[in-house]
Write a protein that holds these residues in place. Structure first.
Motif, PDB file in Angstrom:
ATOM      1  N   SER A 277       0.606  -1.148   0.098  1.00 32.21           N
ATOM      2  CA  SER A 277      -0.043  -0.047   0.042  1.00 32.21           C
ATOM      3  C   SER A 277       1.004   1.258  -0.048  1.00 32.21           C
ATOM      4  O   SER A 277       1.782   1.251   0.567  1.00 32.21           O
ATOM      5  N   VAL A 278       0.436   2.238  -0.883  1.00 38.83           N
ATOM      6  CA  VAL A 278       1.192   3.552  -0.720  1.00 38.83           C
ATOM      7  C   VAL A 278       0.441   4.382   0.447  1.00 38.83           C
ATOM      8  O   VAL A 278      -0.884   4.758   0.385  1.00 38.83           O
ATOM      9  N   VAL A 279       1.357   4.512   1.354  1.00 36.37           N
ATOM     10  CA  VAL A 279       0.934   5.019   2.626  1.00 36.37           C
ATOM     11  C   VAL A 279       1.247   6.673   2.728  1.00 36.37           C
ATOM     12  O   VAL A 279       2.162   7.100   2.512  1.00 36.37           O
ATOM     13  N   LYS A 280       0.073   7.440   2.942  1.00 36.68           N
ATOM     14  CA  LYS A 280       0.457   9.106   3.513  1.00 36.68           C
ATOM     15  C   LYS A 280       0.086   9.118   4.861  1.00 36.68           C
ATOM     16  O   LYS A 280      -0.851   8.560   5.285  1.00 36.68           O
ATOM     17  N   ASN A 281       0.985   9.486   5.565  1.00 35.29           N
ATOM     18  CA  ASN A 281       0.876   9.678   6.936  1.00 35.29           C
ATOM     19  C   ASN A 281       0.157  10.729   7.215  1.00 35.29           C
ATOM     20  O   ASN A 281       0.745  11.522   8.092  1.00 35.29           O
ATOM     21  N   VAL A 282      -1.114  10.758   6.928  1.00 34.84           N
ATOM     22  CA  VAL A 282      -1.918  11.656   7.487  1.00 34.84           C
ATOM     23  C   VAL A 282      -2.204  11.904   8.998  1.00 34.84           C
ATOM     24  O   VAL A 282      -2.321  12.864   9.522  1.00 34.84           O
ATOM     25  N   ASP A 283      -1.936  10.718   9.597  1.00 34.01           N
ATOM     26  CA  ASP A 283      -2.200  10.589  10.856  1.00 34.01           C
ATOM     27  C   ASP A 283      -1.098  11.565  11.759  1.00 34.01           C
ATOM     28  O   ASP A 283      -1.164  12.140  12.627  1.00 34.01           O
ATOM     29  N   THR A 284       0.285  11.448  11.037  1.00 36.20           N
ATOM     30  CA  THR A 284       1.267  12.366  11.750  1.00 36.20           C
ATOM     31  C   THR A 284       0.994  13.617  11.423  1.00 36.20           C
ATOM     32  O   THR A 284       1.025  14.535  12.400  1.00 36.20           O
ATOM     33  N   GLY A 285       0.500  13.969  10.180  1.00 40.44           N
ATOM     34  CA  GLY A 285      -0.020  15.623  10.185  1.00 40.44           C
ATOM     35  C   GLY A 285      -0.832  16.091  11.253  1.00 40.44           C
ATOM     36  O   GLY A 285      -0.893  17.036  11.643  1.00 40.44           O
ATOM     37  N   VAL A 286      -2.065  15.183  11.039  1.00 38.48           N
ATOM     38  CA  VAL A 286      -3.017  15.530  12.244  1.00 38.48           C
ATOM     39  C   VAL A 286      -2.468  15.588  13.626  1.00 38.48           C
ATOM     40  O   VAL A 286      -2.735  16.696  14.259  1.00 38.48           O
ATOM     41  N   PHE A 287      -1.835  14.599  14.028  1.00 32.22           N
ATOM     42  CA  PHE A 287      -1.227  14.711  15.366  1.00 32.22           C
ATOM     43  C   PHE A 287      -0.279  15.858  15.647  1.00 32.22           C
ATOM     44  O   PHE A 287      -0.456  16.466  16.816  1.00 32.22           O
ATOM     45  N   GLU A 288       0.751  16.250  14.728  1.00 34.21           N
ATOM     46  CA  GLU A 288       1.407  17.114  14.943  1.00 34.21           C
ATOM     47  C   GLU A 288       0.672  18.439  15.200  1.00 34.21           C
ATOM     48  O   GLU A 288       0.981  19.253  15.963  1.00 34.21           O
ATOM     49  N   LEU A 289      -0.212  18.767  14.337  1.00 31.45           N
ATOM     50  CA  LEU A 289      -1.146  19.795  14.350  1.00 31.45           C
ATOM     51  C   LEU A 289      -1.744  19.951  15.758  1.00 31.45           C
ATOM     52  O   LEU A 289      -1.576  21.043  16.346  1.00 31.45           O
ATOM     53  N   VAL A 290      -2.495  19.193  16.314  1.00 29.49           N
ATOM     54  CA  VAL A 290      -3.045  19.098  17.564  1.00 29.49           C
ATOM     55  C   VAL A 290      -2.055  19.281  18.548  1.00 29.49           C
ATOM     56  O   VAL A 290      -2.384  20.251  19.607  1.00 29.49           O
ATOM     57  N   LYS A 291      -0.971  18.724  18.725  1.00 36.46           N
ATOM     58  CA  LYS A 291      -0.059  18.845  19.684  1.00 36.46           C
ATOM     59  C   LYS A 291       0.749  20.302  19.631  1.00 36.46           C
ATOM     60  O   LYS A 291       0.784  21.035  20.544  1.00 36.46           O
ATOM     61  N   SER A 292       0.659  20.955  18.454  1.00 39.65           N
ATOM     62  CA  SER A 292       1.177  22.276  18.309  1.00 39.65           C
ATOM     63  C   SER A 292       0.200  23.222  19.009  1.00 39.65           C
ATOM     64  O   SER A 292       0.601  24.305  19.753  1.00 39.65           O
ATOM     65  N   VAL A 293      -1.213  23.042  18.636  1.00 44.59           N
ATOM     66  CA  VAL A 293      -2.261  23.999  19.334  1.00 44.59           C
ATOM     67  C   VAL A 293      -2.267  23.784  20.834  1.00 44.59           C
ATOM     68  O   VAL A 293      -2.179  24.709  21.649  1.00 44.59           O
ATOM     69  N   GLN A 294      -2.098  22.579  21.078  1.00 46.79           N
ATOM     70  CA  GLN A 294      -2.339  22.252  22.735  1.00 46.79           C
ATOM     71  C   GLN A 294      -0.855  22.993  23.565  1.00 46.79           C
ATOM     72  O   GLN A 294      -0.970  23.630  24.642  1.00 46.79           O
TER      73      GLN A 294
END
Length: 346
Positions: A277-294
């Protein structure tokens, strides 16, 4: 200042969620969080939502990790087939009005609606996946899909018996053409005499091609009947139908997208036919964004997750790539080093 983030490792944690329905008929999922003043995260999925075994599920894993690791509260809403841009805008506005920050729109189709919502709520940070916005309170999370797809093309060319290979795109739009262009280039660079048949499930503003497994299955069956023995689908939830069709054909291979589809419980019985499968790590992008806001320093600007940063990659579940891993590693090195320039258009 616009900046490009670096990839951080992200583990997958499943959280228990309670389902409810909204008045407008879209699906909604809320969690109560820890109740100690932690932030609330709003997620607006594209058609198919959580459980699509693909793009939306990748974003959902990032949300689950944020909930588990950071203790955030969450609310999830999902787009419906055939809805208007106003519907998408209202979904985002309802999250912002409810105090959710950040608010994440999953998919390029949210761009216009998200920009309008961001203008109305300048103190809210918005995340836009798969498209780029210049709004000051928007974090654009994008990927080099064409690079991961190039590697899939190399794998397809090396695994195909006769060089007859297929690509199924959910919708005929520039984003999906990036997948097709990279894939075709990878095939042709590896086996110049190979043939790549490209088919889209819908066109224009019709986004139904991302949520129609029956259409994916029919398209794949048509390709298999013509002698194609490797099929790569970049079609959201429709890809599950294509995988099902390929699994019914002995000796044929399917290539998944966005998530490791060989590990998806809903596709477990077809896992043996999924080459990679060609994986795009959308989960990483989402987590990094949430962590930055927090953390009080919200990410804004464009964050491009590339092959060099493992923002895109090929999965190895099932060890089907072992015999060709050296060729794949060589191709990856050439892309990262700049020796291979991967096309983004056909």
């Amino acid at each position: 200042m616009r900046r490009v983030s670096k990839i951080v490792s992200a583990s997958i944690v499943t959280a228990a969620l309670a389902l409810s329905a909204t008045a407008c008929g879209e699906s909604s999922t809320e969690s109560s969080g820890s109740g100690d003043g932690k932030i609330k995260v709003g997620m607006a999925y594209d058609v198919g939502g959580r459980g699509d075994n693909s793009f939306n599920d990748s974003a959902a894993r990032g949300l689950d990790k944020a909930k588990a690791d950071l203790g955030v509260e969450t609310k999830e809403l999902t787009a419906k087939t055939g809805e208007t841009p106003a519907d998408r805008e209202q979904r985002l506005v309802s999250l912002a009005e409810g105090g959710y920050n950040p608010v994440v729109g999953v998919g390029f189709a949210y761009k216009d609606a998200l920009e309008k919502a961001a203008a109305k709520y300048p103190k809210t940070t918005f995340g836009l996946v798969d498209s780029v916005s210049e709004k000051p309170n928007v974090s654009s999370i994008v990927f080099t899909e064409e690079q991961g797809s190039y590697l899939a093309g190399v794998a397809a060319a090396l695994k195909s018996k006769d060089g007859q290979i297929g690509f199924i795109g959910g919708v005929d739009i520039p984003l999906i053409k990036k997948f097709a262009a990279g894939f075709q280039q990878g095939v042709k660079d590896t086996k110049p005499d190979a043939n790549v048949q490209i088919q889209y499930l819908s066109t224009g503003t019709d986004m139904s091609g991302f949520g129609a497994p029956d259409k994916g299955k029919a398209a794949a069956k048509g390709m298999l009947d013509k002698g194609i023995d490797v099929i790569y689908s970049a079609a959201g939830g429709s890809g599950a139908g294509a995988i099902e069709a390929v699994a019914a054909k002995p000796g044929a291979w399917a290539i998944g997208v966005d998530s490791d589809q060989a590990k998806d419980p809903a596709l477990a019985k077809y896992a043996g036919s999924i080459l990679t499968s060609v994986v795009k790590n959308v989960d990483t992008g989402v987590f990094e964004l949430v962590k930055s806001v927090q953390g009080g320093k919200p990410m804004t600007g464009t964050h491009a997750y590339s092959l060099a940063e493992n923002g895109v990659s090929l999965t190895t579940t099932g060890d089907h790539l072992k015999d060709i891993q050296a060729q794949l590693d060589e191709a990856k090195k050439k892309i990262v080093d700049g020796q291979i320039k991967v096309a983004t258009t056909l």
